[in-house]
Design an enzyme around this catalytic site. Sequence first.
Site, PDB file in Angstrom:
ATOM      1  N   SER A  20       0.821  -1.224   0.000  1.00 61.11           N
ATOM      2  CA  SER A  20       0.000   0.000   0.000  1.00 61.11           C
ATOM      3  C   SER A  20       0.853   1.273   0.000  1.00 61.11           C
ATOM      4  O   SER A  20       1.902   1.343   0.649  1.00 61.11           O
ATOM      5  CB  SER A  20      -0.898   0.013   1.236  1.00 61.11           C
ATOM      6  OG  SER A  20      -1.563   1.256   1.318  1.00 61.11           O
ATOM      7  N   LYS A  71     -14.031  -3.189   3.782  1.00 56.74           N
ATOM      8  CA  LYS A  71     -14.843  -1.968   3.673  1.00 56.74           C
ATOM      9  C   LYS A  71     -16.321  -2.247   3.978  1.00 56.74           C
ATOM     10  O   LYS A  71     -17.015  -1.390   4.508  1.00 56.74           O
ATOM     11  CB  LYS A  71     -14.733  -1.376   2.264  1.00 56.74           C
ATOM     12  CG  LYS A  71     -13.424  -0.684   1.977  1.00 56.74           C
ATOM     13  CD  LYS A  71     -13.456  -0.050   0.588  1.00 56.74           C
ATOM     14  CE  LYS A  71     -12.148   0.624   0.273  1.00 56.74           C
ATOM     15  NZ  LYS A  71     -12.204   1.339  -1.015  1.00 56.74           N
ATOM     16  N   ASP A 107     -13.803   7.898  -0.933  1.00 57.92           N
ATOM     17  CA  ASP A 107     -13.311   7.517  -2.262  1.00 57.92           C
ATOM     18  C   ASP A 107     -13.892   8.387  -3.375  1.00 57.92           C
ATOM     19  O   ASP A 107     -13.165   8.954  -4.185  1.00 57.92           O
ATOM     20  CB  ASP A 107     -13.625   6.050  -2.555  1.00 57.92           C
ATOM     21  CG  ASP A 107     -12.742   5.087  -1.766  1.00 57.92           C
ATOM     22  OD1 ASP A 107     -11.580   5.449  -1.500  1.00 57.92           O
ATOM     23  OD2 ASP A 107     -13.206   3.987  -1.423  1.00 57.92           O
ATOM     24  N   ALA A 132     -18.470  -0.943 -12.629  1.00 59.15           N
ATOM     25  CA  ALA A 132     -19.370  -0.628 -11.509  1.00 59.15           C
ATOM     26  C   ALA A 132     -18.952  -1.380 -10.254  1.00 59.15           C
ATOM     27  O   ALA A 132     -19.777  -1.787  -9.444  1.00 59.15           O
ATOM     28  CB  ALA A 132     -20.809  -0.971 -11.891  1.00 59.15           C
ATOM     29  N   GLY A 133     -17.630  -1.566 -10.081  1.00 56.21           N
ATOM     30  CA  GLY A 133     -17.111  -2.120  -8.829  1.00 56.21           C
ATOM     31  C   GLY A 133     -17.077  -1.035  -7.760  1.00 56.21           C
ATOM     32  O   GLY A 133     -17.767  -0.014  -7.877  1.00 56.21           O
ATOM     33  N   VAL A 229      -8.735   5.313 -13.163  1.00 53.76           N
ATOM     34  CA  VAL A 229      -8.493   5.149 -11.716  1.00 53.76           C
ATOM     35  C   VAL A 229      -7.218   4.349 -11.454  1.00 53.76           C
ATOM     36  O   VAL A 229      -6.687   4.355 -10.351  1.00 53.76           O
ATOM     37  CB  VAL A 229      -9.690   4.502 -10.968  1.00 53.76           C
ATOM     38  CG1 VAL A 229     -10.941   5.335 -11.106  1.00 53.76           C
ATOM     39  CG2 VAL A 229      -9.920   3.075 -11.401  1.00 53.76           C
ATOM     40  N   GLY A 252      -4.906   7.649 -11.891  1.00 57.69           N
ATOM     41  CA  GLY A 252      -5.649   7.601 -10.639  1.00 57.69           C
ATOM     42  C   GLY A 252      -4.954   8.185  -9.422  1.00 57.69           C
ATOM     43  O   GLY A 252      -5.510   8.133  -8.319  1.00 57.69           O
TER      44      GLY A 252
END
Length: 290
Positions: A20, A71, A107, A132-133, A229, A252
């Site tokens: 990350s 999440k 986000d 559409a995730g 993104v 992104g």
Amino acid sequence: MMINGHTQLFGLLAHPAAHSLSPLIHNTSFKATGINGTYLAFDVTPAGLSTSLAAMRVMNIGGFNLSMPLKTAVIPMLDEISPRAARLQAVNTVVNRDGRLFGDSTDGQGFIDALHANGVEVANQTLTVLGAGGAGRAIVAAAIDADAAQINVFKRQNQTFTQVRQQMTRWSPNVAVVAYEDQAAMARSFDDSQIVVNATNVGMAGNQQLPVSQQLMNRLGPQHVVVDVVYFPLLTPFVQAAKQQGSRAANGIGMLVHQAAGSFLEWTGQKMPIQKVVEAVKTEVSHRQK
């Protein structure tokens, strides 16, 4: 700044967590603002999530970010969530307010803020969103809040298609969810749109594919703002192809940094030093690409 007895801890809960960029983003921000905080990445699976939240309360940890699938899994474990997190059924930011855990989703707003930073308004514009995730849904929800005129979402026609279409069209009458396979509809949407977004992971990490055909890319021009993104590599195939068409195109990193800035503001009450962080992220990503 030295870590001492007053240092406030923040972190990322994710699985895997080691790759990350969030620690770089937030620790760069703490250093630049002089805030006595530090940010670590914790490898946490869904099975370890409730224990991690209990530790957060007991140890007075200031806040966390989460990645999928945490999440969604975290929601029943929190004391309160924001309306936008409730709509998305996703939380990427948790704030510890004196032992009460508050969840939010930054986000989508990160996407809008990144556009604003480049002088692009979403109000009264038509958007095409590919995918559409989690990222796509967050962008659509934030674009509704930013008063977009029309949002055309293209999603693969799989078992979740009907459910996602029902969910998104309930959010606003200005949203249409169309089969990704409908090339004619996608062509019309490109022609009608001012902003075109790739919210799929096509083009990520050495994958040289475009998310749409070259014939569709040929419909783009200087009148379009194009956003991918994906940010690894820095120059994605989609961004490269859009630039060749004369479009304004960005990867992104803007959305990544601005969504983190939303978390940072909620945790510290201070604005993130965006430019400094963007430079640090670009340097790190280009280093990893080698």
